[in-house]
Design a protein around this motif. Structure first.
Motif, PDB file in Angstrom:
ATOM      1  N   GLY A   1       3.368   7.267 -10.123  1.00  0.00           N
ATOM      2  CA  GLY A   1       4.685   7.215 -11.643  1.00  0.00           C
ATOM      3  C   GLY A   1       5.573   6.813 -11.190  1.00  0.00           C
ATOM      4  N   ARG A   2       6.829   7.355 -10.323  1.00  0.00           N
ATOM      5  CA  ARG A   2       7.824   6.399 -10.347  1.00  0.00           C
ATOM      6  C   ARG A   2       8.243   4.896  -9.823  1.00  0.00           C
ATOM      7  NH1 ARG A   2       8.377   8.137  -5.326  1.00  0.00           N
ATOM      8  NH2 ARG A   2       7.018   9.668  -4.823  1.00  0.00           N
TER       9      ARG A   2
ATOM     10  N   ILE B   1      -0.028  -1.111 -10.695  1.00  0.00           N
ATOM     11  CA  ILE B   1      -0.564  -0.667 -10.436  1.00  0.00           C
ATOM     12  C   ILE B   1      -2.209   0.307  -9.900  1.00  0.00           C
ATOM     13  CG2 ILE B   1      -0.277   2.115  -9.604  1.00  0.00           C
ATOM     14  CD1 ILE B   1       2.530   1.577 -10.552  1.00  0.00           C
ATOM     15  N   ILE B   2      -2.724  -0.534  -8.798  1.00  0.00           N
ATOM     16  CA  ILE B   2      -4.151  -0.415  -8.307  1.00  0.00           C
ATOM     17  C   ILE B   2      -4.354   1.460  -7.907  1.00  0.00           C
ATOM     18  CG2 ILE B   2      -6.189  -1.229  -7.496  1.00  0.00           C
ATOM     19  CD1 ILE B   2      -5.082  -4.159  -7.487  1.00  0.00           C
ATOM     20  N   ASN B   3      -5.235   1.937  -8.255  1.00  0.00           N
ATOM     21  CA  ASN B   3      -5.571   3.705  -7.755  1.00  0.00           C
ATOM     22  C   ASN B   3      -6.765   2.660  -7.212  1.00  0.00           C
ATOM     23  OD1 ASN B   3      -3.352   4.772  -9.070  1.00  0.00           O
ATOM     24  ND2 ASN B   3      -5.161   4.573 -11.316  1.00  0.00           N
TER      25      ASN B   3
ATOM     26  N   PRO C   1       0.655  -1.370   0.119  1.00  0.00           N
ATOM     27  CA  PRO C   1      -0.063  -0.046   0.215  1.00  0.00           C
ATOM     28  C   PRO C   1       0.369   1.297   0.253  1.00  0.00           C
ATOM     29  CG  PRO C   1      -0.133  -1.050   2.193  1.00  0.00           C
ATOM     30  CD  PRO C   1       1.127  -1.954   0.992  1.00  0.00           C
ATOM     31  N   THR C   2       0.354   2.268  -0.763  1.00  0.00           N
ATOM     32  CA  THR C   2       1.260   3.808  -0.353  1.00  0.00           C
ATOM     33  C   THR C   2       0.951   4.439  -0.902  1.00  0.00           C
ATOM     34  OG1 THR C   2       1.497   3.656  -3.617  1.00  0.00           O
ATOM     35  CG2 THR C   2       3.694   2.391  -2.385  1.00  0.00           C
ATOM     36  N   ARG C   3       0.583   5.663  -0.086  1.00  0.00           N
ATOM     37  CA  ARG C   3       1.112   7.085   0.566  1.00  0.00           C
ATOM     38  C   ARG C   3       1.432   7.888   0.281  1.00  0.00           C
ATOM     39  NH1 ARG C   3      -5.563   8.684   2.976  1.00  0.00           N
ATOM     40  NH2 ARG C   3      -5.347  10.776   1.741  1.00  0.00           N
ATOM     41  N   ASN C   4       1.935   8.169  -1.103  1.00  0.00           N
ATOM     42  CA  ASN C   4       2.788   9.719  -0.825  1.00  0.00           C
ATOM     43  C   ASN C   4       4.186   9.222  -0.564  1.00  0.00           C
ATOM     44  OD1 ASN C   4       0.835  11.087  -1.845  1.00  0.00           O
ATOM     45  ND2 ASN C   4       0.406  12.443   0.470  1.00  0.00           N
TER      46      ASN C   4
END
Ligand code: GDP
Ligand code: MG
Length: 236
Positions: free
Chosen positions: A51-52, A60-62, A12-15
């Motif tokens: 993007g990175r 990549i799942i939004n 999971p990623t957030r910034n």
């Protein structure tokens, strides 16, 4: 490790400013550890994290749901591997410990990378954050009744059969409490949960997303799980 299995890694990623470093290291570990792997990044950023991440062979799942719990739910659902490893994106979870977790996952249905057993530790957290974590674990253990050494750790491996058996859509928590609630479901169904010591290092960049709201939600979730156990005891 003699492994012919396929492994999914859900992140999971957030910034997350260090996502590229992380993905590079994760890929290197998996490449000589398993036959087949997929990396799934579940993103809810307002910077260019996706993007990175897209420079790597990651899917990549939004994220459409909310919170860390929602991200994990979406990632676990999308995963296809025989084993599914989850980890944070801020390098607090060291990719070099992936082989030890995967090795233990041959013996256990769920493997927890634990900071709270001999050999495990937390580096870089202040008194307050340590206390929040200790109290959270005590609440999970004594109130919710989840007997796991580090039930808030996000560095884990689930066997495919666990993902299929757990009613992910029934897990009410969208925040950090998701980690406790999914273990509660595992225990109820009699899945074995093993622990492997990990060294957790506080993030070097970016910000923690843990808020006071998440702590309250964690407490309320523990109460809800306890009531559920009392009213509907497990049959296994
Ligand atoms: N997709 C998604 N990822 C999240 C969300 N909240 C936290 N994360 C990620 O979950 C992981 C753990 O969060 P973090 O802020 O490091 O929590 P801490 O280590 O407990 O302070 C990190 O990889 C975050 O980027 C969210 O709402 N959505
Ligand atoms: Mg973190």
């Amino acid at each position: 490790l003699s492994s012919k299995r396929a492994v999914s890694v859900v992140i999971p990623t957030r910034n997350e400013p260090l996502i590229e470093t992380l993905l590079e290291q994760v890929q290197a570990e998996l490449a000589h550890e398993v036959k087949d792997y997929e990396i799934i990044v579940v993103d809810k950023s307002d910077d260019n994290t996706p993007g990175r991440a897209s420079k790597f062979s990651a899917r990549i799942i939004n994220q459409t749901s909310t919170g860390l719990g929602g991200a994990l739910r979406e990632g676990l659902r999308a995963s296809r591997g025989d084993h599914v490893l989850t980890m944070d994106a801020d390098l607090s979870h060291d990719p070099s410990q992936i082989p030890a977790l995967l090795e233990a996952s041959e013996k256990f249905d769920v493997v927890i990378g634990s900071r709270r057993i001999a050999g495990g530790s937390i580096e870089g957290w202040g008194v307050w954050r340590r206390m929040v974590s200790t109290v959270g674990n005590a609440i999970g253990r004594f109130l919710a009744g989840v007997d796991v050494s580090d039930l808030t750790s996000g560095f884990r491996v689930y066997r495919r059969s666990v993902i299929e058996a757990i009613p992910l859509e029934e897990i009410g928590s969208s925040g950090y409490a998701f980690q406790m609630e999914i273990l509660w479901h595992c225990r109820r169904r009699g899945f074995s949960v093993g622990s492997v010591p990990i060294v957790f290092r506080d993030r070097a960049a970016g910000k923690s997303k843990l808020r006071t709201r998440d702590m309250l939600d964690f407490l309320l979730t523990a109460v809800r799980l306890r009531l559920h156990s009392l009213l509907k005891p497990a049959t296994v």
